[in-house]
Design an enzyme around this catalytic site. Structure first.
Site, short mmCIF file in Angstrom:
data_model
loop_
_atom_site.label_atom_id
_atom_site.label_comp_id
_atom_site.label_asym_id
_atom_site.label_seq_id
_atom_site.Cartn_x
_atom_site.Cartn_y
_atom_site.Cartn_z
N ASP A 160 0.84 -1.19 0.00
CA ASP A 160 0.00 0.00 0.00
C ASP A 160 0.88 1.24 0.00
O ASP A 160 2.03 1.21 0.43
CB ASP A 160 -0.88 0.02 1.27
CG ASP A 160 -1.92 -1.10 1.25
OD1 ASP A 160 -2.27 -1.57 0.16
OD2 ASP A 160 -2.37 -1.49 2.35
N TYR A 226 5.83 -8.97 7.58
CA TYR A 226 5.39 -7.61 7.89
C TYR A 226 5.69 -7.28 9.35
O TYR A 226 5.72 -8.17 10.20
CB TYR A 226 3.87 -7.47 7.71
CG TYR A 226 3.39 -7.62 6.30
CD1 TYR A 226 3.20 -6.50 5.49
CD2 TYR A 226 3.10 -8.87 5.77
CE1 TYR A 226 2.74 -6.64 4.18
CE2 TYR A 226 2.64 -9.02 4.47
CZ TYR A 226 2.47 -7.89 3.69
OH TYR A 226 2.00 -8.03 2.40
N TYR A 301 -4.30 -9.93 3.35
CA TYR A 301 -4.55 -8.53 3.72
C TYR A 301 -4.26 -8.35 5.21
O TYR A 301 -5.01 -8.85 6.06
CB TYR A 301 -5.99 -8.14 3.43
CG TYR A 301 -6.34 -8.06 1.96
CD1 TYR A 301 -5.81 -7.04 1.17
CD2 TYR A 301 -7.18 -8.98 1.37
CE1 TYR A 301 -6.13 -6.95 -0.19
CE2 TYR A 301 -7.51 -8.89 0.01
CZ TYR A 301 -6.98 -7.86 -0.75
OH TYR A 301 -7.30 -7.77 -2.08
#
Ligand SMILES: [Zn+2]
Length: 343
Positions: A160, A226, A301
């Protein structure tokens, strides 16, 4: 049947030498378009003769390139009737890994939503929603060095806009269309990029690759890691937060996030969270803020895994802690693949 005159052969050969001045190529292959009326057999024979004789003539004239039908860098089509030649140049493919250090720029050029790239008041006439991107920054010195017409970025997924891409970076290939120069020193370009945009981005491992590498790269779906800063909208009990570290190979059911539903159809996907680590900075029995480090299957996600996206992602961190949570900041810390080593 049209006659193959020496004069005609010579003129085509000289035109091809002129193209060699304009475009750098080590290999080429010729094609010919011959005018009718000739039979199919005659046309094949004619083309063969034209190609052979023009090829020979270019070599006599000292062209610094080799004719070959196997992956030629350029293909040159001769129109026997008009004397015109048309060149098709293989794109130049530059591989690398990029780091995105800014939460304000996207990976690739993002057209303005209102004018779709034409330029309007809302985007200040730029046609873009963001004034630059990793793609545009990385492409600029390559466009200048190769004098290509345009670029296209291919990458192993994307993050993103508001997420950084850290660690060893994300593999990408910049496709340069109609390059005039192919032998470029990528080392100095990489250094220049990293110096000029040190606050925004970095590029590593740049090198020229072939089409097979591009085909491989776009098919890769590696795990990603992440690091997320999680904010609890209501203080959470410490113990369930600590227990998030026990997550191992948990399958999520994720419906298309609400934030992307305007551009993607709703569908259910299953993705695996492989492992999870927790760092809590707050002392005491309740937690308002903590960090999660996750390794997940490609296509997961993360923001929705944290928030639950109003029940569209199950299970979620919010659900496991029994308090609403949101992702305050997100970084990609690894894309677990080295395309240069993959076979
Ligand atoms: Zn606009």
């Amino acid at each position: 049947m049209p006659e193959i005159t020496e004069d005609r052969v010579d003129r085509f050969a000289r035109e091809i030498l002129r193209l060699r001045e304009e475009y750098e190529f080590a290999t080429f292959w010729l094609g010919a378009h011959v005018p009718g009326p000739v039979s199919q057999e005659e046309a094949i024979e004619l083309k063969k003769q034209i190609n052979r004789r023009v090829s020979e003539r270019t070599l006599e004239l000292g062209i610094q390139a080799e004719p070959t039908p196997v992956h030629p860098v350029v293909r040159i089509q001769m129109n026997w009737a008009t004397g015109e030649v048309e060149i098709t140049v293989e794109p130049l493919l530059v591989y690398g890994r990029y780091l995105k250090l800014s939460r304000e720029i996207p990976q690739s050029r993002w057209p303005c939503r209102l004018c779709r790239g034409k330029g309007c008041d809302s985007c200040g006439g730029t046609g873009k929603r963001y004034f630059t991107s990793i793609e545009e920054l990385a492409a600029a010195p390559l466009l200048a060095a190769t004098r290509a017409e345009r670029t296209k970025m291919h990458s192993v997924g994307r993050e993103d806009v508001d997420a950084r891409m850290l660690g060893r970076g994300r593999p990408f290939i910049l496709q340069l269309t109609q390059p005039r120069v192919r032998n470029v020193a990528l080392g100095p370009i990489e250094e220049q990029l990293n110096r000029a945009h040190a606050d925004t981005m970095a590029v590593r491992e740049m090198r020229i690759v072939d089409r097979a590498m591009l085909e491989k790269l776009v098919r890769l779906e590696p795990d990603k890691s992440y690091r997320a800063e999680v904010r609890c909208l209501v203080p959470a009990r410490r113990e369930p937060v600590e227990r998030l570290a026990e997550i191992r190979d948990v399958t999520l059911e994720q419906e298309t996030p609400r934030r992307v539903l305007h551009r993607r159809p709703n569908r259910l996907r299953r993705r695996v969270v492989r492992e999870c680590a927790v760092e809590i900075s707050d002392a005491g029995e309740t937690v308002r803020r903590f960090h999660l480090t996750l390794r997940v299957q490609s296509g997961t996600y993360i923001k929705e895994f944290i928030s639950g996206d109003e029940g569209r992602t199950r299970p979620s961190v919010s659900h496991m802690l029994r308090v609403p949570c949101e992702c305050a900041e997100l970084d990609v810390t690894d894309v677990h693949v080295d395309p240069l080593l993959e076979t």
